[in-house]
Design an enzyme around this catalytic site. Sequence first.
Site, PDB file in Angstrom:
ATOM      1  N   GLY A 234      40.276  -2.945  14.617  1.00 17.83           N
ATOM      2  CA  GLY A 234      40.330  -4.174  13.840  1.00 17.83           C
ATOM      3  C   GLY A 234      41.710  -4.778  13.920  1.00 17.83           C
ATOM      4  O   GLY A 234      42.488  -4.459  14.843  1.00 17.83           O
ATOM      5  N   SER A 235      42.039  -5.605  12.959  1.00 20.44           N
ATOM      6  CA  SER A 235      43.311  -6.329  13.024  1.00 20.44           C
ATOM      7  C   SER A 235      44.486  -5.406  12.663  1.00 20.44           C
ATOM      8  O   SER A 235      44.313  -4.388  11.984  1.00 20.44           O
ATOM      9  CB  SER A 235      43.282  -7.512  12.055  1.00 20.44           C
ATOM     10  OG  SER A 235      43.157  -7.030  10.736  1.00 20.44           O
TER      11      SER A 235
ATOM     12  N   VAL B  62      45.196  -5.057   8.745  1.00 17.44           N
ATOM     13  CA  VAL B  62      44.334  -4.090   8.059  1.00 17.44           C
ATOM     14  C   VAL B  62      44.633  -2.674   8.561  1.00 17.44           C
ATOM     15  O   VAL B  62      44.730  -1.723   7.783  1.00 17.44           O
ATOM     16  CB  VAL B  62      42.839  -4.454   8.273  1.00 17.44           C
ATOM     17  CG1 VAL B  62      41.926  -3.351   7.755  1.00 17.44           C
ATOM     18  CG2 VAL B  62      42.507  -5.776   7.571  1.00 17.44           C
ATOM     19  N   GLY B  63      44.827  -2.534   9.854  1.00 14.39           N
ATOM     20  CA  GLY B  63      45.034  -1.214  10.463  1.00 14.39           C
ATOM     21  C   GLY B  63      46.249  -0.471   9.929  1.00 14.39           C
ATOM     22  O   GLY B  63      46.164   0.725   9.621  1.00 14.39           O
TER      23      GLY B  63
ATOM     24  N   GLU C 294      43.044   1.258  16.706  1.00 15.51           N
ATOM     25  CA  GLU C 294      43.054   0.259  17.786  1.00 15.51           C
ATOM     26  C   GLU C 294      43.148  -1.102  17.119  1.00 15.51           C
ATOM     27  O   GLU C 294      42.224  -1.511  16.422  1.00 15.51           O
ATOM     28  CB  GLU C 294      41.785   0.362  18.637  1.00 15.51           C
ATOM     29  CG  GLU C 294      41.445   1.771  19.108  1.00 15.51           C
ATOM     30  CD  GLU C 294      42.608   2.478  19.770  1.00 15.51           C
ATOM     31  OE1 GLU C 294      43.440   1.804  20.403  1.00 15.51           O
ATOM     32  OE2 GLU C 294      42.703   3.708  19.637  1.00 15.51           O
TER      33      GLU C 294
ATOM     34  N   CYS D   6      40.004  -8.357  21.820  1.00 15.08           N
ATOM     35  CA  CYS D   6      41.343  -7.840  21.556  1.00 15.08           C
ATOM     36  C   CYS D   6      42.238  -8.009  22.779  1.00 15.08           C
ATOM     37  O   CYS D   6      43.405  -8.352  22.660  1.00 15.08           O
ATOM     38  CB  CYS D   6      41.280  -6.375  21.149  1.00 15.08           C
ATOM     39  SG  CYS D   6      40.410  -5.339  22.332  1.00 15.08           S
TER      40      CYS D   6
HETATM   41  P1  NAD Z   1      39.522  -6.783  10.446  1.00 16.96           P
HETATM   42  O1  NAD Z   1      40.803  -6.052  10.466  1.00 16.96           O
HETATM   43  O2  NAD Z   1      39.416  -7.977   9.583  1.00 16.96           O
HETATM   44  O3  NAD Z   1      38.342  -5.791  10.012  1.00 16.96           O
HETATM   45  C1  NAD Z   1      38.090  -4.593  10.708  1.00 16.96           C
HETATM   46  C2  NAD Z   1      37.320  -3.646   9.814  1.00 16.96           C
HETATM   47  O4  NAD Z   1      38.169  -3.182   8.761  1.00 16.96           O
HETATM   48  C3  NAD Z   1      36.111  -4.292   9.121  1.00 16.96           C
HETATM   49  O5  NAD Z   1      35.026  -3.392   9.127  1.00 16.96           O
HETATM   50  C4  NAD Z   1      36.641  -4.540   7.715  1.00 16.96           C
HETATM   51  O6  NAD Z   1      35.626  -4.607   6.743  1.00 16.96           O
HETATM   52  C5  NAD Z   1      37.505  -3.306   7.514  1.00 16.96           C
HETATM   53  N1  NAD Z   1      38.495  -3.423   6.433  1.00 16.96           N
HETATM   54  C6  NAD Z   1      39.089  -4.543   5.963  1.00 16.96           C
HETATM   55  N2  NAD Z   1      39.947  -4.221   4.955  1.00 16.96           N
HETATM   56  C7  NAD Z   1      39.894  -2.884   4.788  1.00 16.96           C
HETATM   57  C8  NAD Z   1      40.534  -1.967   3.917  1.00 16.96           C
HETATM   58  N3  NAD Z   1      41.419  -2.378   3.004  1.00 16.96           N
HETATM   59  N4  NAD Z   1      40.239  -0.643   4.017  1.00 16.96           N
HETATM   60  C9  NAD Z   1      39.363  -0.209   4.956  1.00 16.96           C
HETATM   61  N5  NAD Z   1      38.703  -1.038   5.807  1.00 16.96           N
HETATM   62  C10 NAD Z   1      38.973  -2.359   5.738  1.00 16.96           C
HETATM   63  O7  NAD Z   1      39.191  -7.140  11.975  1.00 16.96           O
HETATM   64  P2  NAD Z   1      38.019  -8.053  12.578  1.00 16.96           P
HETATM   65  O8  NAD Z   1      38.301  -9.481  12.253  1.00 16.96           O
HETATM   66  O9  NAD Z   1      36.689  -7.489  12.239  1.00 16.96           O
HETATM   67  O10 NAD Z   1      38.236  -7.804  14.149  1.00 16.96           O
HETATM   68  C11 NAD Z   1      39.140  -8.544  14.913  1.00 16.96           C
HETATM   69  C12 NAD Z   1      40.416  -7.773  15.143  1.00 16.96           C
HETATM   70  O11 NAD Z   1      40.125  -6.530  15.770  1.00 16.96           O
HETATM   71  C13 NAD Z   1      41.380  -8.481  16.091  1.00 16.96           C
HETATM   72  O12 NAD Z   1      42.678  -8.356  15.609  1.00 16.96           O
HETATM   73  C14 NAD Z   1      41.202  -7.722  17.402  1.00 16.96           C
HETATM   74  O13 NAD Z   1      42.296  -7.802  18.267  1.00 16.96           O
HETATM   75  C15 NAD Z   1      40.966  -6.340  16.902  1.00 16.96           C
HETATM   76  N6  NAD Z   1      40.288  -5.526  17.912  1.00 16.96           N
HETATM   77  C16 NAD Z   1      41.017  -4.552  18.547  1.00 16.96           C
HETATM   78  C17 NAD Z   1      40.428  -3.797  19.560  1.00 16.96           C
HETATM   79  C18 NAD Z   1      41.206  -2.718  20.246  1.00 16.96           C
HETATM   80  O14 NAD Z   1      40.590  -1.871  20.889  1.00 16.96           O
HETATM   81  N7  NAD Z   1      42.517  -2.694  20.142  1.00 16.96           N
HETATM   82  C19 NAD Z   1      39.095  -4.033  19.916  1.00 16.96           C
HETATM   83  C20 NAD Z   1      38.377  -5.021  19.227  1.00 16.96           C
HETATM   84  C21 NAD Z   1      38.993  -5.766  18.226  1.00 16.96           C
END
Ligand code: NAD
Length: 480
Positions: free
Chosen positions: A230-231, A234-235, A252, A286
């Site tokens: 994810g982003s 958040v990560g 990731e 990503c």
């Molecule tokens: P996001 O960070 O908004 O959400 C990702 C996940 O985290 C979701 O399931 C969300 O509900 C959960 N989340 C949110 N807040 C949380 C918390 N406080 N505690 C635990 N979980 C929580 O990301 P998104 O908008 O769904 O995805 C897009 C992002 O993901 C982009 O930044 C993209 O670059 C990244 N991404 C990275 C890769 C990689 O392999 N590096 C691959 C795909 C996407």
Amino acid sequence: MLPIILGGEKVETEASVDVVNPANGQVIDRVCVAGREETKRAVEVAEEAFQEFSRLPLKDRTKILLRVADLIEEDREKLEVTLSKESGKPIRDARVEVTRAIHLFRSTAEEAKLILEGKTYRVDGYEYPPGNERRLVFSVREPLGVVGAILPFNFPANSFAHKVSPNIAVGNAIVVKPSTSTPITSLMLGEIMYRAGLPRGVLSVLPGGGETVGSEIVENRKVKGITFTGSTAVGVGIASRAVLTGKRIMMEMGGSDPIIVMKDADLGKAVDVSVRARFEYSGQNCNAGKRIIVHESVYHKFVQEFTRKVKSLKVGDPLEESTDLGPVISHNAVMDMERVVKDSIQRGGKVYEGSKPDHGFYFPPTVIENANLDMVAMRTEVFGPIAPIAMFSDVEEAVQMANATDYGLQASIFSSDVKLALKVARELKAGAVIINDSTRLRWDSLPFGGVGMSGLGSREGIRNTMLTLSEEKIVSVDLS
Ligand code: NAD
């Protein structure tokens, strides 16, 4: 209303969300959402199921994975259409994603036999500890326990496969939290896992909020590892909390991958590949090529050709075969893109736009000429169809622009001088550098991830996930 999957049982919860098709704003289905209580229960059920599942012979676990691959293949059309509808991903790309998921389950079954082996250690070469000549020392790979998987919206099938398949091979139990924007594909895959013979309790699929389901997974002490995609914002928050409860982490995160086009590049190829790398799935990958950096001697030609190609992209209904670009995921994402374009214009950018339908969450594919490092688009991750193109005059400047971000996922260089490309590759902050090809290249078996704010902990990939989310236990036998 679609129920959650709690340890193999379909459970209807009180709370639910509408899953909306971003192409037309219509509700596809209503999906039950889990809360903290259901998540705690799923972890407990997983911990119980783990006791037996972890003792199942590897051949039985890999049989399940192979059966999953077959069942996905049987259901592929339904999956592809659902994936396309809930994510807005063009059907052609949805097919690629489902195909990858099938391969991923099959490859895991193949690779597990080799990767999950232990070793024999030659200890009689060491003076310390004394007595090594009478010891036999070897290691075995053991499962970790309950693992939590948190998925992004943009790869509901592939992320699920990447996180679930290696864990099943290892013998872990797993609690999956899909994004609430795209939970239906994950629920369908969860159902397939049980149809393929997965023992009850081993897997839960819990659509729900980050603050509820996500936080419970991250904070629960019974969860031994977290695999997150994810982003970055958040990560990093998840990583800090996960470490406090002693978890192994695989994070990731975001990317802002540069594409450098040298003066001696095959310009036709560089244009074609860059357009696809930036605009595939409306720029919501990503490792999309998010910033394009072109040598001054070919800059105008590149911008001209690139823009011509962008204007010819077909933006429309994701379910139509000929569609190149669908919508972005939400109205918020459209507003984010509007802000990026406004910022770019204020900082001297010249903007060209392609077409877009006037309903749904669409944003036109957009090119920004005269991009510079003051622009948000050149420093952060822009998760949408906007391509800033900057000019450089010497290689150092290109490297400086490419590295002018906190991210470091992948990078591309186009040049016919491979030696120069290799020298530049050495200077780039990136998890992978791709020469004369797309930033989007990824091999599912190999480690995939980034440096800096693009990744924390171990990288993803079938082999790496199996190694990270298992334990190497060393056994020493005194043979005297
Ligand atoms: P996001 O960070 O908004 O959400 C990702 C996940 O985290 C979701 O399931 C969300 O509900 C959960 N989340 C949110 N807040 C949380 C918390 N406080 N505690 C635990 N979980 C929580 O990301 P998104 O908008 O769904 O995805 C897009 C992002 O993901 C982009 O930044 C993209 O670059 C990244 N991404 C990275 C890769 C990689 O392999 N590096 C691959 C795909 C996407």
